[in-house]
Scaffold this active site. Structure first.
Site, mmCIF file in Angstrom:
data_model
loop_
_atom_site.group_PDB
_atom_site.id
_atom_site.type_symbol
_atom_site.label_atom_id
_atom_site.label_comp_id
_atom_site.label_asym_id
_atom_site.label_seq_id
_atom_site.Cartn_x
_atom_site.Cartn_y
_atom_site.Cartn_z
ATOM 1 N N HIS A 70 0.849 -1.194 0.000
ATOM 2 C CA HIS A 70 0.000 0.000 0.000
ATOM 3 C C HIS A 70 0.885 1.244 0.000
ATOM 4 C CE1 HIS A 70 -2.441 -3.244 1.649
ATOM 5 N NE2 HIS A 70 -3.529 -2.556 1.345
ATOM 6 N N HIS B 129 -3.781 3.160 -3.653
ATOM 7 C CA HIS B 129 -4.072 2.783 -2.265
ATOM 8 C C HIS B 129 -3.468 1.430 -1.911
ATOM 9 C CE1 HIS B 129 -6.255 2.175 1.513
ATOM 10 N NE2 HIS B 129 -6.531 0.963 1.066
ATOM 11 N N GLU C 28 -18.123 -3.237 24.436
ATOM 12 C CA GLU C 28 -17.340 -4.474 24.398
ATOM 13 C C GLU C 28 -16.272 -4.454 23.307
ATOM 14 O OE1 GLU C 28 -21.442 -5.624 25.967
ATOM 15 O OE2 GLU C 28 -20.665 -4.442 24.282
ATOM 16 N N HIS D 240 -29.203 -14.382 24.490
ATOM 17 C CA HIS D 240 -28.236 -14.308 25.586
ATOM 18 C C HIS D 240 -27.689 -15.680 25.966
ATOM 19 C CE1 HIS D 240 -29.539 -10.226 25.832
ATOM 20 N NE2 HIS D 240 -28.917 -9.972 26.966
#
Length: 712
Positions: free
Chosen positions: A74, A310, A450, A512
């Site tokens: 890159h 890129h 999280e 859950h």
């Protein structure tokens, strides 16, 4: 925290525009720069010279040549961001290449890891142990210059980066660790601070699009991490083309809303403006700083400003034009001797800064004789030995306890013996039992973040000086998998505590109730997953979590587990014979976690009924897999082919241990909502079903049926 606003109608708050550093900025001789080695005194800023531009172009052309030789890489960001990288590393960054592990060095993280050749070029020219031969071997097998930076391969690479946003979030963790160590070791105000460094992160447009970045930026602003400085290479190009295709928000306004100081450099080729912005960021001690630098991707090449540069080499024709633009010689991997002389001076400055710090360390040691040893113990991860003695003598009140509760007791006892322990949860401290009851100041309140939490604790561990832990419900581990994978890649010492470990979560339902999560974590190379079955296995699981050098995940129950009288357990082996029989077993039962106590009852019943049964507890596949062939054969003899595994999770992977003749009572599909006892019974985790299945395997003629399946 109240953010500044302009005069507006009542009820409307407008956040300030970023401070702008225009492209025509030239520093007058009266401007000053901060020097950390003169006790906050300042000295006149030196003007930039043509030599600095030459050094920038050296970084660009090293990247161009290495990527072309590898035919992979890159070049775009490495070329566009060379100016800010040069200013930071040559004038701002406090580092000593001859002692890359100097504890009080500034930390630099290339969050946009795809621009790795920019970092490798900086490491080479500034004098780190990275030879030109390794630059030439970019992206080749077993080189020290892989496609994305990897911690541990070469000095100066603080963390492994590549997955966008992870590096930035780890930078937040490093800044938090610096503050924490400063609070511990900078208490004597008559001495110069022992811990006093910044964390710098170089980011890309892609980093800014990732959700983890927003989570981490929000927490960093809330914590007012004034020594965290992020450089945003805003070149407005991604793989598919202009970022306008999908990304048009005002990033500076977003960060300002999170409590950051935002600075704008209009021209990434204005070294003066970049330096002014960095110095302004250093002077801000109450907020982290974001410096938005407008750059041109692939600057100097005929492909500049486009996605064509890129993620692919420029190609021979474009490189010829680029050399002409920079008036660069045809020789590949060319580093002008004047540039090497410039970096020699920078290296001397770094060595001086390091020497002054060592003087401060000695002064502190002279006044406080135990300080240096304590400081070294923190940085080296030396936890002492008192914690092990305490753990061995820790008593538990007889009763039925959830293993998450037992874990919380152990954590609090260990925290009193291990001051390096530092962590918290994603807004679930009381549920996951991660709170330090007697020392709330040592709790990190990550909030419901999280994604960022997993990466932040990686940054804490990579910085050194703390032993981080974090926790949440096991079903939310999916949010943390990228960071946990990075922890395993880097072999970081991180403890992750997951509770609510199975369909026994019950009433909260399938969203859950983790099913595939155990398999996912177990599939991560280098991750040690431990699912203890009772009080004693939980105690030994914590011992391993504190001893093992890499990341450990503890998988704990929400529901209470029946008490088992104290006995010798061998969690460190991964699997061991918990109950045995006389002679060779006809059947081997294998289980982990909360199902273990249920299987213990089944073992007693089967034994009373005359069946020779061995019960194997297997809290950790990874630890068992690392045992010798002889030990594994001792626990699971190959000649005993009738094996029954019982685990309230996906059955995938269990065939490795039960073989082609074995059976598995597990969970196919998702769980259901209801009281946990009813849910477990629905999926066959009952004494009657386990007994029936066991008899059907060993003496099928004694039964009318073939046992009960695993689907509800």
């Amino acid at each position: 925290m109240q953010l500044p606003c302009v005069n507006t109608p009542i009820g409307l708050q407008v956040f300030p525009d970023p401070i702008i550093f225009p492209s025509n900025l030239r520093q007058p001789g009266s401007r000053h720069r901060y020097s950390p080695d003169t006790e906050k005194k300042v000295s006149p800023m030196e003007p930039f010279e043509d030599l600095d531009r030459l050094a920038c172009n050296t970084l660009r052309m090293l990247a161009v040549d290495a990527i072309e030789k590898a035919r992979s890489g890159h070049p775009g960001m490495a070329m566009g961001a060379a100016g800010m990288a040069h200013v930071l590393w040559s004038r701002i960054l406090k580092h000593d290449p001859t002692h890359p592990d100097w504890p009080d060095r500034d930390r630099f993280i290339l969050s946009a890891g795809h621009a790795s050749m920019l970092l490798y070029g900086l490491l080479h020219v500034s004098g780190y142990d990275l030879s030109m031969e390794e630059i030439r071997r970019f992206r080749q097998l077993e080189s020290k210059t892989p496609g994305h930076p990897e911690r541990g391969l070469v000095p100066g690479v603080e963390v492994t980066t590549g997955p966008l946003g992870q590096g930035f979030a780890m930078g937040v963790g490093m800044a938090m660790a610096e503050r924490r160590l400063g609070q511990i070791f900078n208490t004597d105000t008559t001495l110069s601070p022992l811990v006093d460094h910044h964390t710098y992160v170089l980011m890309s447009d892609g980093d800014m699009m990732e959700g983890i970045t927003q989570e981490a930026a929000s927490l960093a602003g809330h914590l007012r991490l004034g020594k965290l400085i992020a450089l945003y290479d805003k070149n407005n190009i991604s793989i598919e083309g202009s970022t306008d295709l999908a990304f048009t928000e005002d990033v500076a306004l977003r960060f300002s809303a999170c409590g950051w100081q935002t600075l704008l450099v209009e021209d990434g080729e204005s070294l003066e403006a970049i330096e002014s912005a960095l110095l302004t960021a250093q002077r801000e001690t109450e907020k982290p700083s974001l410096i938005v630098v407008h750059t041109v991707i692939g600057f100097g090449s005929p492909k500049q400003g486009t996605e064509d540069c890129h993620g692919a080499p420029l190609g021979e024709a474009a490189i010829t034009e680029t050399r002409r633009f920079f008036n660069w010689p045809e020789e590949t991997f060319h580093v002008p001797h004047q540039v090497r002389q410039l970096w020699d001076r920078v290296r001397q400055k770094g060595a001086k800064s390091h020497a002054l710090w060592r003087q401060r360390l000695q002064q502190g040691s002279d006044k406080h004789p135990n300080q240096e040893k304590q400081f070294r113990d923190y940085l080296n991860g030396n936890l002492g030995d008192s914690w092990n003695r305490v753990l061995n003598t820790l008593s538990f009140k007889r009763g039925d306890w959830a293993t998450r509760t037992v874990s919380g007791w152990i954590l609090n006892a260990m925290a009193k013996e291990i001051p390096q322990l530092w962590g918290g949860s994603a807004d679930l401290g009381s549920s996951v039992s991660t709170d330090l009851v007697d020392e709330p100041q040592r709790i990190i309140h990550f909030g419901v973040r999280e994604h960022a939490m997993g990466a932040i604790v990686n940054g804490l561990a990579a910085h050194g000086g703390v032993l981080p832990y974090c926790g949440t419900f096991f079903s939310f581990s999916n949010y943390m998998i990228p960071a946990m994978r990075m922890a395993a890649l880097m072999k970081l010492r991180v403890i992750t505590i997951f509770s609510h470990d199975s369909i026994a979560v019950g009433e909260d339902g399938p969203t859950h109730q983790p099913v595939e999560h155990l398999l996912h974590l177990r599939s991560i190379p280098g991750m040690t997953v431990i699912r203890p079955g009772d009080v004693w296995e939980t105690r030994d699981a914590w011992r391993l979590a504190l001893e093992l050098p890499g990341p450990v995940a503890l998988i704990l129950t929400r529901q209470k587990v029946p008490w088992v009288d104290e006995e010798r357990v061998l969690v460190e082996k991964g699997a061991y014979v918990r109950r045995d029989c006389e002679g060779e077993p006809e059947l081997i039962l294998i289980s982990s976690g909360s199902e273990l106590v249920l299987v213990l009852e089944c073992h007693r019943q089967l034994t009373r009924d005359g069946l020779r049964v061995r019960l194997v507890s297997m809290p950790s596949w990874e630890l068992f897999a690392h045992q010798s062939d002889a030990y594994r054969e001792q626990v699971l003899p190959a000649r005993v082919t009738q094996r029954l595994a019982i685990e309230a999770a996906s059955p995938m992977g269990w065939h490795r241990w039960v073989g082609c003749h074995g059976r598995i009572i597990a969970v196919e599909g998702y769980g259901v909502s209801g009281p946990f006892e009813h849910v477990l019974d629905r999926f066959g985790f009952s004494k009657s079903n386990i007994l029936k299945t066991a008899w059907s395997m060993v003496r099928p003629s004694d039964l009318l049926g073939e046992g009960v399946g695993t689907e509800p």
